[in-house]
Write a protein that holds these residues in place. Sequence first.
Motif, PDB file in Angstrom:
ATOM      1  N   THR A 227       0.845  -1.199   0.000  1.00 12.18           N
ATOM      2  CA  THR A 227       0.000   0.000   0.000  1.00 12.18           C
ATOM      3  C   THR A 227       0.877   1.246   0.000  1.00 12.18           C
ATOM      4  N   VAL A 228       0.522   2.228  -0.812  1.00 12.27           N
ATOM      5  CA  VAL A 228       1.223   3.512  -0.807  1.00 12.27           C
ATOM      6  C   VAL A 228       0.834   4.266   0.469  1.00 12.27           C
ATOM      7  N   LEU A 229       1.835   4.620   1.289  1.00 14.27           N
ATOM      8  CA  LEU A 229       1.584   5.351   2.523  1.00 14.27           C
ATOM      9  C   LEU A 229       1.677   6.858   2.330  1.00 14.27           C
ATOM     10  N   ASP A 230       2.594   7.281   1.459  1.00 11.41           N
ATOM     11  CA  ASP A 230       2.806   8.719   1.275  1.00 11.41           C
ATOM     12  C   ASP A 230       3.520   8.943  -0.049  1.00 11.41           C
ATOM     13  N   ILE A 231       3.385  10.145  -0.581  1.00  7.50           N
ATOM     14  CA  ILE A 231       4.126  10.578  -1.758  1.00  7.50           C
ATOM     15  C   ILE A 231       4.947  11.798  -1.355  1.00  7.50           C
ATOM     16  N   VAL A 232       6.262  11.714  -1.517  1.00  2.03           N
ATOM     17  CA  VAL A 232       7.126  12.861  -1.233  1.00  2.03           C
ATOM     18  C   VAL A 232       7.856  13.228  -2.518  1.00  2.03           C
ATOM     19  N   ILE A 238       8.414  10.293  -5.102  1.00  2.00           N
ATOM     20  CA  ILE A 238       8.796   9.073  -4.398  1.00  2.00           C
ATOM     21  C   ILE A 238       7.578   8.549  -3.645  1.00  2.00           C
ATOM     22  N   ALA A 239       7.174   7.327  -3.956  1.00  2.00           N
ATOM     23  CA  ALA A 239       6.046   6.690  -3.268  1.00  2.00           C
ATOM     24  C   ALA A 239       6.593   5.778  -2.178  1.00  2.00           C
ATOM     25  N   ILE A 240       6.253   6.077  -0.928  1.00  2.00           N
ATOM     26  CA  ILE A 240       6.702   5.257   0.200  1.00  2.00           C
ATOM     27  C   ILE A 240       5.647   4.184   0.464  1.00  2.00           C
ATOM     28  N   LEU A 241       6.088   2.925   0.467  1.00  2.00           N
ATOM     29  CA  LEU A 241       5.193   1.785   0.600  1.00  2.00           C
ATOM     30  C   LEU A 241       5.272   1.177   1.996  1.00  2.00           C
ATOM     31  N   ASP A 242       4.246   0.411   2.357  1.00  2.00           N
ATOM     32  CA  ASP A 242       4.230  -0.240   3.674  1.00  2.00           C
ATOM     33  C   ASP A 242       4.970  -1.574   3.639  1.00  2.00           C
ATOM     34  N   THR A 243       6.108  -1.570   2.988  1.00  2.00           N
ATOM     35  CA  THR A 243       6.927  -2.766   2.871  1.00  2.00           C
ATOM     36  C   THR A 243       8.378  -2.327   2.881  1.00  2.00           C
ATOM     37  N   SER A 244       9.297  -3.269   2.713  1.00  2.00           N
ATOM     38  CA  SER A 244      10.721  -2.936   2.708  1.00  2.00           C
ATOM     39  C   SER A 244      11.454  -3.938   1.849  1.00  2.00           C
ATOM     40  N   ILE A 245      12.275  -3.428   0.950  1.00  2.00           N
ATOM     41  CA  ILE A 245      13.046  -4.341   0.112  1.00  2.00           C
ATOM     42  C   ILE A 245      14.058  -5.113   0.948  1.00  2.00           C
ATOM     43  N   SER A 246      14.570  -4.496   2.024  1.00  2.00           N
ATOM     44  CA  SER A 246      15.550  -5.180   2.865  1.00  2.00           C
ATOM     45  C   SER A 246      14.900  -6.208   3.786  1.00  2.00           C
ATOM     46  N   CYS A 247      13.594  -6.092   4.026  1.00  2.00           N
ATOM     47  CA  CYS A 247      12.875  -7.054   4.865  1.00  2.00           C
ATOM     48  C   CYS A 247      12.160  -8.119   4.050  1.00  2.00           C
ATOM     49  N   HIS A 271       8.691   4.487 -23.107  1.00  2.00           N
ATOM     50  CA  HIS A 271       7.550   5.386 -23.307  1.00  2.00           C
ATOM     51  C   HIS A 271       7.263   6.080 -21.975  1.00  2.00           C
ATOM     52  N   LEU A 272       8.170   6.937 -21.589  1.00  2.00           N
ATOM     53  CA  LEU A 272       8.084   7.527 -20.262  1.00  2.00           C
ATOM     54  C   LEU A 272       6.794   8.306 -20.069  1.00  2.00           C
ATOM     55  N   SER A 273       6.150   8.038 -18.965  1.00  2.00           N
ATOM     56  CA  SER A 273       4.921   8.724 -18.600  1.00  2.00           C
ATOM     57  C   SER A 273       5.265   9.896 -17.696  1.00  2.00           C
ATOM     58  N   LYS A 274       4.341  10.856 -17.609  1.00  2.00           N
ATOM     59  CA  LYS A 274       4.556  11.927 -16.640  1.00  2.00           C
ATOM     60  C   LYS A 274       4.333  11.424 -15.224  1.00  2.00           C
ATOM     61  N   TYR A 275       3.764  10.197 -15.101  1.00  2.00           N
ATOM     62  CA  TYR A 275       3.521   9.622 -13.774  1.00  2.00           C
ATOM     63  C   TYR A 275       4.639   8.636 -13.429  1.00  2.00           C
ATOM     64  N   SER A 276       5.791   9.203 -13.152  1.00  2.00           N
ATOM     65  CA  SER A 276       6.982   8.415 -12.842  1.00  2.00           C
ATOM     66  C   SER A 276       7.288   8.523 -11.347  1.00  2.00           C
ATOM     67  N   TYR A 277       7.540   7.356 -10.725  1.00  2.00           N
ATOM     68  CA  TYR A 277       7.772   7.334  -9.275  1.00  2.00           C
ATOM     69  C   TYR A 277       8.922   6.395  -8.928  1.00  2.00           C
ATOM     70  N   ILE A 278       9.711   6.809  -7.948  1.00  2.00           N
ATOM     71  CA  ILE A 278      10.590   5.868  -7.268  1.00  2.00           C
ATOM     72  C   ILE A 278       9.736   5.169  -6.214  1.00  2.00           C
ATOM     73  N   LEU A 279       9.680   3.848  -6.251  1.00  2.00           N
ATOM     74  CA  LEU A 279       8.958   3.086  -5.235  1.00  2.00           C
ATOM     75  C   LEU A 279       9.939   2.729  -4.126  1.00  2.00           C
ATOM     76  N   ALA A 280       9.642   3.181  -2.926  1.00  2.00           N
ATOM     77  CA  ALA A 280      10.595   3.082  -1.816  1.00  2.00           C
ATOM     78  C   ALA A 280       9.990   2.327  -0.642  1.00  2.00           C
ATOM     79  N   GLY A 281      10.865   1.630   0.099  1.00  2.00           N
ATOM     80  CA  GLY A 281      10.434   0.924   1.298  1.00  2.00           C
ATOM     81  C   GLY A 281      10.351   1.855   2.492  1.00  2.00           C
ATOM     82  N   ASN A 282       9.876   1.299   3.602  1.00  2.00           N
ATOM     83  CA  ASN A 282       9.577   2.107   4.782  1.00  2.00           C
ATOM     84  C   ASN A 282      10.571   1.879   5.916  1.00  2.00           C
ATOM     85  N   ILE A 324       9.739  -4.035  11.136  1.00  2.00           N
ATOM     86  CA  ILE A 324       8.697  -4.028  10.115  1.00  2.00           C
ATOM     87  C   ILE A 324       8.089  -5.423  10.021  1.00  2.00           C
ATOM     88  N   ASN A 325       6.779  -5.497  10.108  1.00  2.00           N
ATOM     89  CA  ASN A 325       6.101  -6.788  10.194  1.00  2.00           C
ATOM     90  C   ASN A 325       6.175  -7.563   8.884  1.00  2.00           C
TER      91      ASN A 325
END
Length: 354
Positions: A227-232, A238-247, A271-282, A324-325
Amino acid sequence: MKAQTDKVNLSLLMAMKGFPLVKAFPYISPFICGTSASGLFEAKLGSHLGKENHIHTPAYKAEDAQEILSVCDHIVLNSPGQAEIFSQLATSKNEFGLRLNPEISAVKEDVYNPCAPFSRFGVKKTDMDEIDSKIMNKISGFHVHALCGSSGKDFNSLLSATIEKFSPYFHDISWINLGGGQALTEDDFDFSFFQKNLDILQNKYHLKTYIEPCEYLVMDAGFLITTVLDIVHNKKDIAILDTSISCHALDVLKNYYKLPVVFPQTCESHHLSKYSYILAGNSCLSGDLFGTYEFEEPLKPGDKIVFGDMGSYSFAQQNYFNGINFPSIAFYNKTDGLRQIKNYTYKNYEEIYD
């Protein structure tokens, strides 16, 4: 894959190291003849399948020997010295194998190459004749593992080297385990490459021939729903997700590859979109990043992001870094729908560290 492996007469053992989930055994059982463990705990879990239970590890603890013998029918020794641990305890149900080092591999990165210089895995050809005959008389099979995401051509090279170096000893054994790492389900994996060498093992030496896949049995069956928790914003969204790549996707972090996003709809990178995000862990790890993705529509907090290719290894290597659970585990099919089979709470975390 079953039809192809049946055609070439390979017996499949599921490698527990990549998918230790007993509740999935009923779905996997029809396609495999047993499990392959890398240690006692995996072997005990694998015994729930009720089929052949193989084990191999660089070195066994003497205090684990009795329990290993009770749950495993095939025990692979990494060196002749390990035979002493089991010599007085083995029963008629236990078969012993010896791991070989064929000194050949298509794996470029030494960290994943069992045949890298100074490898601790297996016995080389030059050392075989020095093994005590009393030990060799107890060996009924050989184990070879030297591949990682490898092609049919690479697999054939491994077979050729193993036959060339160790065939003088094949008359005294009844089975050979060719390990895992074959990219069986990739479109370019050609089974015809190794048919001739496989025929030599099975028709000339009459060896039951095992391989032990995991990733290529379950890789497309696993999804991580986040789930996306926040956009910074810091020059990029950058979309911060309720997960972690390291976990939850540690193998992705270690191997620097990019997971597919199966939902929502993404755009091709060219075909780059204007809706480009880095998906990041929490987590607090700066490198806790899934990568940059382009979407057809903008993301917002509460949106779901579903990653694919999560069926193997990521699941087995998850950890509680930052507290992180773990994700809950659910099964889905068209008949029964979505069924949650395991849910993790603070109690699971506390039991480890309290």
